[in-house]
Design a protein around this motif. Structure first.
Motif, PDB file in Angstrom:
ATOM      1  N   PHE A 170       0.856  -1.184   0.193  1.00 32.17           N
ATOM      2  CA  PHE A 170       0.074  -0.051   0.022  1.00 32.17           C
ATOM      3  C   PHE A 170       0.934   1.260   0.030  1.00 32.17           C
ATOM      4  O   PHE A 170       0.687   2.069  -0.611  1.00 32.17           O
ATOM      5  CB  PHE A 170      -1.018  -0.068   1.120  1.00 32.17           C
ATOM      6  N   ILE A 171       2.054   1.258   0.860  1.00 31.97           N
ATOM      7  CA  ILE A 171       2.632   2.488   0.885  1.00 31.97           C
ATOM      8  C   ILE A 171       3.529   2.566  -0.448  1.00 31.97           C
ATOM      9  O   ILE A 171       3.497   3.708  -1.004  1.00 31.97           O
ATOM     10  CB  ILE A 171       3.805   2.144   2.056  1.00 31.97           C
ATOM     11  N   LEU A 172       3.996   1.478  -1.046  1.00 25.31           N
ATOM     12  CA  LEU A 172       4.704   1.665  -2.373  1.00 25.31           C
ATOM     13  C   LEU A 172       3.770   2.242  -3.380  1.00 25.31           C
ATOM     14  O   LEU A 172       4.091   2.906  -4.421  1.00 25.31           O
ATOM     15  CB  LEU A 172       4.939   0.237  -2.887  1.00 25.31           C
ATOM     16  N   LEU A 173       2.298   1.675  -3.555  1.00 26.65           N
ATOM     17  CA  LEU A 173       1.294   2.412  -4.428  1.00 26.65           C
ATOM     18  C   LEU A 173       1.062   3.929  -4.160  1.00 26.65           C
ATOM     19  O   LEU A 173       1.097   4.599  -5.048  1.00 26.65           O
ATOM     20  CB  LEU A 173      -0.065   1.383  -4.140  1.00 26.65           C
ATOM     21  N   VAL A 174       1.109   4.126  -2.907  1.00 25.78           N
ATOM     22  CA  VAL A 174       0.818   5.695  -2.582  1.00 25.78           C
ATOM     23  C   VAL A 174       2.139   6.484  -3.072  1.00 25.78           C
ATOM     24  O   VAL A 174       2.031   7.500  -3.796  1.00 25.78           O
ATOM     25  CB  VAL A 174       0.523   5.740  -0.990  1.00 25.78           C
ATOM     26  N   VAL A 175       3.209   5.986  -2.873  1.00 21.55           N
ATOM     27  CA  VAL A 175       4.368   6.686  -3.180  1.00 21.55           C
ATOM     28  C   VAL A 175       4.598   6.726  -4.605  1.00 21.55           C
ATOM     29  O   VAL A 175       5.022   7.794  -5.416  1.00 21.55           O
ATOM     30  CB  VAL A 175       5.680   6.134  -2.765  1.00 21.55           C
ATOM     31  N   SER A 176       4.210   5.744  -5.445  1.00 19.24           N
ATOM     32  CA  SER A 176       4.257   5.538  -6.907  1.00 19.24           C
ATOM     33  C   SER A 176       3.447   6.695  -7.434  1.00 19.24           C
ATOM     34  O   SER A 176       3.721   7.287  -8.532  1.00 19.24           O
ATOM     35  CB  SER A 176       4.025   4.033  -7.452  1.00 19.24           C
ATOM     36  N   ILE A 177       2.127   6.768  -7.020  1.00 20.55           N
ATOM     37  CA  ILE A 177       1.028   7.442  -7.665  1.00 20.55           C
ATOM     38  C   ILE A 177       1.560   9.174  -7.193  1.00 20.55           C
ATOM     39  O   ILE A 177       1.438   9.944  -8.086  1.00 20.55           O
ATOM     40  CB  ILE A 177      -0.307   7.576  -6.965  1.00 20.55           C
ATOM     41  N   SER A 178       2.112   9.256  -6.055  1.00 15.94           N
ATOM     42  CA  SER A 178       2.533  10.731  -5.750  1.00 15.94           C
ATOM     43  C   SER A 178       3.732  11.170  -6.683  1.00 15.94           C
ATOM     44  O   SER A 178       3.771  12.091  -7.046  1.00 15.94           O
ATOM     45  CB  SER A 178       2.961  10.653  -4.309  1.00 15.94           C
ATOM     46  N   GLN A 179       4.581  10.106  -6.839  1.00 16.55           N
ATOM     47  CA  GLN A 179       5.807  10.336  -7.844  1.00 16.55           C
ATOM     48  C   GLN A 179       5.242  10.721  -9.324  1.00 16.55           C
ATOM     49  O   GLN A 179       5.682  11.910  -9.791  1.00 16.55           O
ATOM     50  CB  GLN A 179       6.620   9.339  -7.904  1.00 16.55           C
ATOM     51  N   VAL A 180       4.432  10.034  -9.676  1.00 20.02           N
ATOM     52  CA  VAL A 180       3.668  10.444 -11.017  1.00 20.02           C
ATOM     53  C   VAL A 180       3.212  11.781 -11.116  1.00 20.02           C
ATOM     54  O   VAL A 180       3.191  12.570 -12.172  1.00 20.02           O
ATOM     55  CB  VAL A 180       2.716   9.158 -11.463  1.00 20.02           C
ATOM     56  N   ILE A 181       2.286  12.061 -10.184  1.00 18.90           N
ATOM     57  CA  ILE A 181       1.567  13.424  -9.973  1.00 18.90           C
ATOM     58  C   ILE A 181       2.429  14.465  -9.965  1.00 18.90           C
ATOM     59  O   ILE A 181       2.362  15.555 -10.653  1.00 18.90           O
ATOM     60  CB  ILE A 181       0.523  13.172  -8.733  1.00 18.90           C
ATOM     61  N   LEU A 182       3.624  14.208  -8.956  1.00 21.36           N
ATOM     62  CA  LEU A 182       4.672  15.170  -8.768  1.00 21.36           C
ATOM     63  C   LEU A 182       5.195  15.479 -10.188  1.00 21.36           C
ATOM     64  O   LEU A 182       5.569  16.620 -10.712  1.00 21.36           O
ATOM     65  CB  LEU A 182       5.833  14.853  -7.742  1.00 21.36           C
ATOM     66  N   LEU A 183       5.859  14.508 -11.136  1.00 20.56           N
ATOM     67  CA  LEU A 183       6.218  14.420 -12.442  1.00 20.56           C
ATOM     68  C   LEU A 183       5.560  15.195 -13.193  1.00 20.56           C
ATOM     69  O   LEU A 183       5.863  16.103 -14.171  1.00 20.56           O
ATOM     70  CB  LEU A 183       6.645  13.312 -12.890  1.00 20.56           C
ATOM     71  N   ARG A 184       4.212  14.812 -13.105  1.00 23.64           N
ATOM     72  CA  ARG A 184       3.216  15.492 -14.061  1.00 23.64           C
ATOM     73  C   ARG A 184       3.112  17.118 -14.028  1.00 23.64           C
ATOM     74  O   ARG A 184       3.049  17.996 -14.773  1.00 23.64           O
ATOM     75  CB  ARG A 184       1.821  14.887 -14.227  1.00 23.64           C
ATOM     76  N   SER A 185       3.017  17.466 -12.617  1.00 31.64           N
ATOM     77  CA  SER A 185       3.174  18.667 -12.398  1.00 31.64           C
ATOM     78  C   SER A 185       4.537  19.554 -13.030  1.00 31.64           C
ATOM     79  O   SER A 185       4.413  20.848 -13.118  1.00 31.64           O
ATOM     80  CB  SER A 185       2.988  19.154 -10.651  1.00 31.64           C
ATOM     81  N   PHE A 186       5.458  18.865 -13.205  1.00 34.57           N
ATOM     82  CA  PHE A 186       6.615  19.769 -13.588  1.00 34.57           C
ATOM     83  C   PHE A 186       6.583  19.907 -15.082  1.00 34.57           C
ATOM     84  O   PHE A 186       7.363  20.925 -15.499  1.00 34.57           O
ATOM     85  CB  PHE A 186       7.984  18.834 -13.375  1.00 34.57           C
TER      86      PHE A 186
END
Length: 213
Positions: free
Chosen positions: A184-200
């Protein structure tokens, strides 16, 4: 050949009678913060042995105490995983021994105990004790003692196997929950990284101001 067969049957039957008549063996469930007592009528001068072991639950410890007919405490131990106590009854009456979670961990437990009252009767009650045992009788006595040892070893091996299986199942459950948490933690971190990269790399709307002449 027929005589040896009859003697062997006699040994087996006597062994079964001894285990059924002169002892109490039980595995029971001890709930959280509970107390379970057992009672046994014992005559004066009888040698008794109480043996117990915690099979599952908590830190594998339990509180145990033994009282005679007048309420005198003969044995009392706290937080014991296993123990054995031998005594000779000094009075006639009902003896009581109890197991509880009063001072040990308040968890559901499985407890095994073996309460032996008295000693085994002679294998050949009608024999003349003045004369020595014959070779066949000595062999029967040896078989009788070997069978008692085998049963005792089997009981302790089964208890040890049950305890090991309980620990393995508990460890397996903990590993499974830990793995689910990590996933679950790995899934949350992966989604957070994707959202952060898209924001860049997202296009930003720029506003231009036309200055009139």
């Amino acid at each position: 050949m027929m005589l040896s067969r009859n003697m062997l049957v006699q040994v087996l039957w006597a062994h079964l009678l001894c285990g059924w008549t002169f002892g109490s063996e039980l595995t029971f469930e001890l709930p959280d913060n509970a107390k379970q007592c057992f009672y046994e009528d014992i005559t004066i001068g009888t040698k008794c042995t109480l043996e117990f072991q915690v099979v599952t639950g908590g830190h594998y410890d339990v509180d145990c105490h033994l009282e005679d007919a007048d309420g005198t405490v003969l044995y009392k131990e706290m937080k014991k995983q296993y123990d054995s106590f031998t005594f000779t009854a000094a009075k006639n009456g009902t003896h009581k021994f109890c197991f509880s979670n009063e001072f040990s961990t308040f968890t559901h437990k499985t407890v095994y105990f073996d309460f032996q009252v008295g000693e085994d009767p002679p294998l050949f009650p009608n024999e003349n004790r003045v004369t020595a045992l014959t070779q066949m009788e000595s062999a029967c006595v040896s078989i009788h003692e070997a069978l008692k040892s085998v049963i005792d070893y089997q009981t302790h091996f089964r208890l040890r196997e049950a305890q090991g299986r309980s620990r393995a199942e508990d460890l397996n459950t903990r590993v499974a929950f830990w793995s689910i948490g990590e996933a679950f933690i790995l899934l949350v971190v992966s989604i957070s990284q994707v959202i952060l990269l898209r924001s860049f790399f997202s296009d930003r709307k720029t506003t231009t101001t036309r200055v009139g002449s």
